[in-house]
Write a protein that holds these residues in place. Structure first.
Motif, mmCIF file in Angstrom:
data_model
loop_
_atom_site.group_PDB
_atom_site.id
_atom_site.type_symbol
_atom_site.label_atom_id
_atom_site.label_comp_id
_atom_site.label_asym_id
_atom_site.label_seq_id
_atom_site.Cartn_x
_atom_site.Cartn_y
_atom_site.Cartn_z
ATOM 1 N N PRO A 150 6.581 42.365 13.643
ATOM 2 C CA PRO A 150 7.319 43.635 13.718
ATOM 3 C C PRO A 150 7.380 44.299 12.351
ATOM 4 N N HIS A 151 8.019 45.415 12.310
ATOM 5 C CA HIS A 151 8.188 46.090 11.022
ATOM 6 C C HIS A 151 9.621 46.633 10.939
ATOM 7 N N PRO A 152 10.405 46.243 9.948
ATOM 8 C CA PRO A 152 10.036 45.298 8.873
ATOM 9 C C PRO A 152 10.025 43.857 9.376
ATOM 10 N N VAL A 153 9.490 42.968 8.535
ATOM 11 C CA VAL A 153 9.461 41.544 8.875
ATOM 12 C C VAL A 153 10.690 40.895 8.244
ATOM 13 N N ILE A 154 11.520 40.245 9.085
ATOM 14 C CA ILE A 154 12.776 39.635 8.615
ATOM 15 C C ILE A 154 12.582 38.123 8.513
ATOM 16 N N GLU A 155 13.114 37.549 7.441
ATOM 17 C CA GLU A 155 12.974 36.096 7.259
ATOM 18 C C GLU A 155 13.559 35.369 8.475
ATOM 19 N N GLY A 156 12.842 34.269 8.812
ATOM 20 C CA GLY A 156 13.270 33.483 9.954
ATOM 21 C C GLY A 156 12.649 33.942 11.255
ATOM 22 N N GLY A 157 12.072 35.120 11.256
ATOM 23 C CA GLY A 157 11.438 35.620 12.474
ATOM 24 C C GLY A 157 9.952 35.255 12.510
ATOM 25 N N ASN A 158 9.233 35.855 13.446
ATOM 26 C CA ASN A 158 7.791 35.629 13.581
ATOM 27 C C ASN A 158 7.046 36.883 13.158
ATOM 28 N N MET A 159 5.919 36.699 12.524
ATOM 29 C CA MET A 159 5.115 37.821 12.035
ATOM 30 C C MET A 159 3.704 37.712 12.627
ATOM 31 N N THR A 160 3.176 38.830 13.110
ATOM 32 C CA THR A 160 1.816 38.872 13.664
ATOM 33 C C THR A 160 0.987 39.904 12.927
ATOM 34 N N LEU A 161 -0.172 39.471 12.397
ATOM 35 C CA LEU A 161 -1.104 40.370 11.733
ATOM 36 C C LEU A 161 -2.334 40.545 12.623
ATOM 37 N N THR A 162 -2.720 41.781 12.854
ATOM 38 C CA THR A 162 -3.898 42.100 13.678
ATOM 39 C C THR A 162 -4.936 42.796 12.811
ATOM 40 N N CYS A 163 -6.157 42.289 12.901
ATOM 41 C CA CYS A 163 -7.259 42.896 12.154
ATOM 42 C C CYS A 163 -7.993 43.853 13.105
ATOM 43 N N GLY A 164 -7.757 45.139 12.939
ATOM 44 C CA GLY A 164 -8.280 46.124 13.887
ATOM 45 C C GLY A 164 -9.590 46.780 13.446
ATOM 46 N N THR A 165 -10.563 46.876 14.354
ATOM 47 C CA THR A 165 -11.815 47.577 14.101
ATOM 48 C C THR A 165 -12.347 48.145 15.423
ATOM 49 N N SER A 166 -13.331 49.007 15.358
ATOM 50 C CA SER A 166 -13.913 49.627 16.574
ATOM 51 C C SER A 166 -15.441 49.467 16.558
ATOM 52 N N LYS A 178 -24.969 39.551 8.856
ATOM 53 C CA LYS A 178 -25.716 40.634 8.246
ATOM 54 C C LYS A 178 -24.825 41.813 7.909
ATOM 55 N N VAL A 179 -23.784 41.971 8.698
ATOM 56 C CA VAL A 179 -22.832 43.060 8.436
ATOM 57 C C VAL A 179 -21.439 42.442 8.205
ATOM 58 N N LYS A 180 -20.837 42.807 7.091
ATOM 59 C CA LYS A 180 -19.520 42.241 6.722
ATOM 60 C C LYS A 180 -18.692 43.355 6.098
ATOM 61 N N LYS A 181 -17.463 43.500 6.601
ATOM 62 C CA LYS A 181 -16.563 44.524 6.064
ATOM 63 C C LYS A 181 -15.145 43.936 5.904
ATOM 64 N N ARG A 182 -14.492 44.267 4.772
ATOM 65 C CA ARG A 182 -13.113 43.777 4.499
ATOM 66 C C ARG A 182 -12.162 44.954 4.442
ATOM 67 N N SER A 183 -10.968 44.677 4.969
ATOM 68 C CA SER A 183 -9.932 45.715 4.962
ATOM 69 C C SER A 183 -9.343 45.875 3.575
ATOM 70 N N ALA A 184 -8.645 46.966 3.425
ATOM 71 C CA ALA A 184 -7.852 47.144 2.198
ATOM 72 C C ALA A 184 -6.662 46.177 2.231
ATOM 73 N N GLU A 185 -6.190 45.766 1.042
ATOM 74 C CA GLU A 185 -5.028 44.857 0.974
ATOM 75 C C GLU A 185 -3.768 45.620 1.375
ATOM 76 N N GLN A 186 -2.952 44.953 2.175
ATOM 77 C CA GLN A 186 -1.673 45.557 2.588
ATOM 78 C C GLN A 186 -0.532 44.669 2.094
ATOM 79 N N VAL A 187 0.385 45.285 1.384
ATOM 80 C CA VAL A 187 1.538 44.539 0.860
ATOM 81 C C VAL A 187 2.564 44.367 1.969
ATOM 82 N N ILE A 188 2.893 43.118 2.256
ATOM 83 C CA ILE A 188 3.913 42.821 3.271
ATOM 84 C C ILE A 188 5.082 42.150 2.551
#
Length: 428
Positions: A21-37, A90-100
């Protein structure tokens, strides 16, 4: 010339990190999704996803585009990114860093207390904190510590109460808030103001002499804002009450005796009994103003002789000599009233002056002390003359015997010499 150049189509878009979720609260669960099309014509292309935190792999390459963290802690904060690549790499792409930034479940707690707490006053400490508004209802518990030791364990109450504060309640206090995790407040030093100082015993006079009057005073100082505070005072001797609790801060003893010596103390308390303080014990020794007096008289007093009796005593260094008076008695009858003179004189003693003599000593601050009885016998001169004459006769007879013996020796020697002379004449 024809245009034969074709546009290179993107196989998939540059991935982006999405966190819930946003914001992420201590003690809770956090999920990160790597999105592409994927390109519409390449929807069957298989992609591999890797997740990073601070540039280090936290979930290795796999088909899952989701990275989950359970029971997140503040230290899970950081820069996250993900990388997407084809299976043939053969094809590799990295996301920008996101501060959490993992946020605390509760705000950092603070501790508050009623200002200007005096001895005997109730004292309430409050542990204040706030839950993040986005969190689900969570049970919160509070605990309190003083100088690192727990004074109240975890409960649902955010208050710590002292019914009557004392000086020993001064100290560094902290509180702890426990939800899924425990958070401690910064320390706050709490000073309990002294309502009145520890009492002390004052004695008057000093030193205290036998048969004088002694006054003990229990002395303390009230805190200026509380000058109207009523205090009750109790006096003790050898740990036992000699004057019960009352408003009077003075204890008097009249005509003190040696057995009144001992350890004295006093205790002061408020009328509601919330504050009570006892003085240190003070040793009070009742002293004799002078040593036991004794009578000294000229020995062998005969009829007609002068006789002088002296009353001797050793004075305390705190007594001035001018304050001492003496009196003399024979067989319980007064011979000389109290004066500053320590002698009793008889210019011509008689047989009837024989008897038991005593003297008394007194000062302006103490009653009299009596000496031991001394029997004085006046000698008769006739008895003395008869005894002298007997001695003279004995001496005279002794002298006569000595003289007679000397004459016999002399005549014997003379006779012997005359016999020797006659024998000499006969020979011729």
């Amino acid at each position: 010339m024809g245009n034969n150049t074709k546009m290179v189509e993107k196989l998939f878009t540059t991935p982006k990190i999405k966190v819930t979720p946003h914001p992420v609260i201590e003690g809770g669960n956090m999920t990160l999704t790597c999105g592409t099309s994927l390109h519409p014509h390449r929807h069957n292309t298989q992609l591999q996803v890797t997740f990073y935190r601070e540039g280090r792999i936290v979930q290795g390459s796999g088909v899952s585009d989701i990275y989950g963290v359970y029971n997140v802690q503040l230290e899970d904060s950081g820069k996250y990114s993900c990388e997407v690549e084809t299976t043939d790499r053969k094809v590799k792409k990295r996301s920008a860093e996101q501060v959490i930034q993992i946020e605390e479940l509760v705000a950092h707690p603070t501790i508050t207390v009623t200002n200007d707490v005096y001895e005997g006053d109730p004292m309430t400490l409050t542990c204040k904190t706030t839950l993040k508004p986005s969190t689900k209802p969570t049970e919160v518990q509070f605990a309190f510590c003083k100088d690192g030791r727990t004074v109240q364990g975890f409960t649902s109450s955010n208050k710590y109460e002292v019914q009557a504060a004392h000086l020993e309640d001064c100290g560094n206090y902290t509180c702890e808030v426990k939800t899924r995790e425990t958070t401690r407040s910064y320390g706050v030093y709490i000073q309990v103001q002294e309502l009145f100082t520890t009492p002390k015993i004052k004695v008057n006079p000093q030193p205290v002499f036998k048969k004088a009057n002694m006054v003990l005073k229990c002395v303390t100082s009230l805190h200026p804002p509380r000058r109207n505070t009523q205090l009750w005072v109790t006096f003790f001797r050898q740990g036992r009450i000699v004057q019960g609790s009352g408003v009077r801060d003075i204890f008097e003893v009249h005509n003190v005796q040696l057995e009144d010596s001992g350890k004295y103390s006093c205790e002061m308390e408020t009328t509601d009994g919330r504050v009570r303080k006892k003085s240190a014990e003070q040793v009070i020794k009742i002293e004799e103003p002078f040593s036991q007096p004794s009578i000294v008289v000229t020995s062998d007093v005969y009829e007609g002789d002068p006789m002088t009796l002296t009353c001797n005593t050793a004075l305390s260094p705190y007594i001035k000599p001018t304050e001492v008076q003496f009196a003399f008695y024979r067989d319980g009858r007064t011979l000389q009233e109290f004066t500053s003179y320590n002698k009793y004189e008889v210019y011509s003693a008689f047989l009837e002056d024989s008897g038991y003599y005593t003297c008394e000593v007194r000062t302006s601050t103490a009653t009299t002390t009596t000496s031991n009885r001394v029997y004085i016998q006046i000698q008769s001169r006739n008895a003395n003359m008869g005894y002298t004459q007997q001695n003279i006769i004995r001496l005279t007879l002794s002298a006569c015997v000595i003289i007679a013996a000397a004459l016999l020796v002399f005549y014997h020697i003379t006779w012997v010499k005359s016999m020797e002379a006659a024998d000499t004449a006969t020979v011729y």
